[in-house]
Design an enzyme around this catalytic site. Structure first.
Site, PDB file in Angstrom:
ATOM      1  N   HIS A   1      25.995   3.870   8.374  1.00  0.00           N
ATOM      2  CA  HIS A   1      25.637   3.303   7.182  1.00  0.00           C
ATOM      3  C   HIS A   1      26.031   1.589   7.013  1.00  0.00           C
ATOM      4  CE1 HIS A   1      23.151   6.465   6.205  1.00  0.00           C
ATOM      5  NE2 HIS A   1      24.003   7.177   5.858  1.00  0.00           N
TER       6      HIS A   1
ATOM      7  N   SER B   1      22.029  10.544   9.192  1.00  0.00           N
ATOM      8  CA  SER B   1      21.747  10.626   7.705  1.00  0.00           C
ATOM      9  C   SER B   1      20.988   9.067   7.464  1.00  0.00           C
ATOM     10  CB  SER B   1      23.303  10.027   7.178  1.00  0.00           C
ATOM     11  OG  SER B   1      23.042   9.760   5.864  1.00  0.00           O
TER      12      SER B   1
ATOM     13  N   GLU C   1      16.820   2.451   6.816  1.00  0.00           N
ATOM     14  CA  GLU C   1      17.499   2.841   8.088  1.00  0.00           C
ATOM     15  C   GLU C   1      18.049   4.140   8.150  1.00  0.00           C
ATOM     16  OE1 GLU C   1      21.015   3.652   8.292  1.00  0.00           O
ATOM     17  OE2 GLU C   1      21.537   3.379   5.926  1.00  0.00           O
TER      18      GLU C   1
END
Length: 165
Positions: free
Chosen positions: A58, A106, A130
């Protein structure tokens, strides 16, 4: 019969950097108390065509690839992606995927529509920014299902066949 011979020099057998998996899974409660409903990604899919950034854990400072395809099925958000093997982190991520040390996916998103049911947040529509390769996904069912690489034995067999011509 005419024959043409040529010399084939193999400098490098490369990997493709592609993988598939589920970036999100429908209907189960994740570790943050959220449940994603089918259809939550429809608008993102329609607008992006599946081409969204893939990040490392992330981090917006570490893009490592791009989504190629994205679709919802009965299980969740199924993705196909290509890591950028010209980047150090992309190569590292790919190596960890092939080894099986890294398996989680994720999503990074904004909530467009949600509701609450007995303390659970029901995510009805999401703006997906994303998805990331992660060590520990919030939804343990969001996993890599396949890592594609070049079959080196098949290439060597083809080379021998071509050399015999």
């Amino acid at each position: 019969m005419n024959k043409k011979s040529f010399r084939l020099e193999l400098k490098q057998i490369g990997d493709t950097g592609e993988f598939t998996g589920y970036a999100a899974v429908f209907g189960n409660e994740d570790l943050q108390g959220d449940v994603i409903e089918p259809g939550a990604f429809k608008r993102t899919i329609d607008h992006s065509g599946g081409r969204i950034p893939i990040l490392w854990q992330h981090s917006s400072y570490e893009p490592i690839g791009i989504g190629i395809e994205m679709q919802e099925d009965q299980t969740g958000l199924q993705v196909k992606a290509a890591l950028n093997l010209d980047t150090i982190r992309g190569r590292e991520a790919y190596s960890l995927l092939k080894q099986g040390a890294l398996k989680g996916l994720s999503i990074g998103y904004d909530v467009v529509k949600d509701s609450w049911d007995n303390g659970k947040r029901i995510l009805k529509e999401l703006k997906l920014w994303e998805y990331s390769l992660v060590t520990f996904p919030a939804n343990p069912l969001a996993q890599i299902s396949n890592v594609k690489s070049v079959d080196k034995q098949e290439i060597e067999k083809t080379i021998k066949t071509l050399q015999a011509l």
